[in-house]
Design a protein around this motif. Structure first.
Motif, short mmCIF file in Angstrom:
data_model
loop_
_atom_site.label_atom_id
_atom_site.label_comp_id
_atom_site.label_asym_id
_atom_site.label_seq_id
_atom_site.Cartn_x
_atom_site.Cartn_y
_atom_site.Cartn_z
N LEU A 16 0.83 -1.20 0.00
CA LEU A 16 0.00 0.00 0.00
C LEU A 16 0.87 1.26 0.00
CD1 LEU A 16 -2.84 1.24 0.22
CD2 LEU A 16 -2.59 1.14 2.69
N ALA A 17 1.93 1.27 0.80
CA ALA A 17 2.83 2.41 0.83
C ALA A 17 3.51 2.61 -0.51
CB ALA A 17 3.87 2.22 1.93
N LYS A 18 3.88 1.52 -1.15
CA LYS A 18 4.53 1.60 -2.46
C LYS A 18 3.58 2.17 -3.50
CE LYS A 18 7.25 -1.27 -5.58
NZ LYS A 18 7.74 -2.63 -5.86
N VAL A 19 2.33 1.73 -3.49
CA VAL A 19 1.34 2.22 -4.44
C VAL A 19 1.05 3.70 -4.19
CG1 VAL A 19 -1.08 2.00 -5.15
CG2 VAL A 19 0.32 -0.03 -4.88
N LYS A 20 0.99 4.10 -2.92
CA LYS A 20 0.74 5.51 -2.60
C LYS A 20 1.85 6.39 -3.13
CE LYS A 20 -2.16 5.30 1.52
NZ LYS A 20 -2.23 5.63 2.96
N THR A 21 3.11 5.97 -2.97
CA THR A 21 4.22 6.78 -3.47
C THR A 21 4.20 6.84 -4.99
OG1 THR A 21 5.70 4.88 -3.38
CG2 THR A 21 5.71 6.36 -1.49
N GLN A 22 3.86 5.76 -5.65
CA GLN A 22 3.79 5.77 -7.11
C GLN A 22 2.69 6.72 -7.58
OE1 GLN A 22 3.28 1.70 -8.20
NE2 GLN A 22 5.48 1.24 -8.16
N ASN A 23 1.53 6.67 -6.93
CA ASN A 23 0.44 7.57 -7.31
C ASN A 23 0.79 9.02 -7.04
OD1 ASN A 23 -1.17 5.48 -8.18
ND2 ASN A 23 -2.30 5.31 -6.26
N ALA A 24 1.49 9.29 -5.95
CA ALA A 24 1.87 10.65 -5.63
C ALA A 24 2.84 11.19 -6.69
CB ALA A 24 2.50 10.72 -4.25
N ASN A 25 3.75 10.34 -7.16
CA ASN A 25 4.70 10.78 -8.18
C ASN A 25 4.01 11.01 -9.51
OD1 ASN A 25 6.84 10.71 -6.42
ND2 ASN A 25 7.44 8.62 -6.96
N GLU A 26 3.03 10.22 -9.83
CA GLU A 26 2.35 10.35 -11.12
C GLU A 26 1.41 11.55 -11.15
OE1 GLU A 26 0.40 6.66 -11.69
OE2 GLU A 26 2.24 5.53 -12.01
N THR A 27 0.79 11.87 -10.03
CA THR A 27 -0.21 12.94 -10.02
C THR A 27 0.36 14.29 -9.63
OG1 THR A 27 -0.83 12.43 -7.74
CG2 THR A 27 -2.06 11.33 -9.48
N ARG A 28 1.67 14.36 -9.43
CA ARG A 28 2.29 15.61 -9.03
C ARG A 28 2.21 16.61 -10.19
NH1 ARG A 28 7.99 14.71 -7.07
NH2 ARG A 28 8.15 13.93 -9.17
N LYS A 29 1.77 17.84 -9.87
CA LYS A 29 1.64 18.87 -10.89
C LYS A 29 2.76 19.88 -10.73
CE LYS A 29 -3.37 18.59 -11.12
NZ LYS A 29 -4.62 19.30 -10.95
N ILE A 30 3.25 20.38 -11.86
CA ILE A 30 4.28 21.40 -11.83
C ILE A 30 3.59 22.75 -11.79
CG2 ILE A 30 6.18 22.43 -13.11
CD1 ILE A 30 6.68 19.68 -14.33
N THR A 31 3.97 23.55 -10.79
CA THR A 31 3.35 24.86 -10.65
C THR A 31 4.39 25.93 -10.91
OG1 THR A 31 3.85 24.89 -8.28
CG2 THR A 31 1.69 24.05 -8.94
N LYS A 32 3.94 27.07 -11.44
CA LYS A 32 4.82 28.18 -11.69
C LYS A 32 5.10 28.88 -10.37
CE LYS A 32 5.20 32.34 -14.47
NZ LYS A 32 4.56 33.21 -15.44
#
Length: 75
Positions: A16-32
């Motif tokens: 579960l922790a591994k999946v959470k970190t993968q999802n967090a990395n994929e959904t991270r947005k770049i902000t100005k």
């Protein structure tokens, strides 16, 4: 059997922790985070005068800190 359930629970927590970190990395947005607009300082900024000890009556303030005249030599 009790150990098997405990090991299974630990394994599931790790997955579960591994999946959470993968999802967090994929959904991270770049902000100005910087404004590179031309014009320098915004017009609403104003100059604040530094108060001296003679500006306020009956108040004695410590002297302002002065920069040293020597170079910063570490030895």
């Amino acid at each position: 059997m009790k150990e098997d359930n405990r090991q299974k629970e630990i394994r599931l927590k790790k997955e579960l922790a591994k999946v959470k970190t993968q999802n967090a990395n994929e959904t991270r947005k770049i902000t100005k985070n910087r404004d590179f607009s031309v014009g320098g300082l915004p017009p609403d900024t104003t100059h604040k005068a530094i108060r001296a000890s003679n500006d306020v009556p009956d108040v004695i303030l410590p002297p302002q800190k002065r920069r040293g005249k020597k170079e910063n030599i570490p030895f």
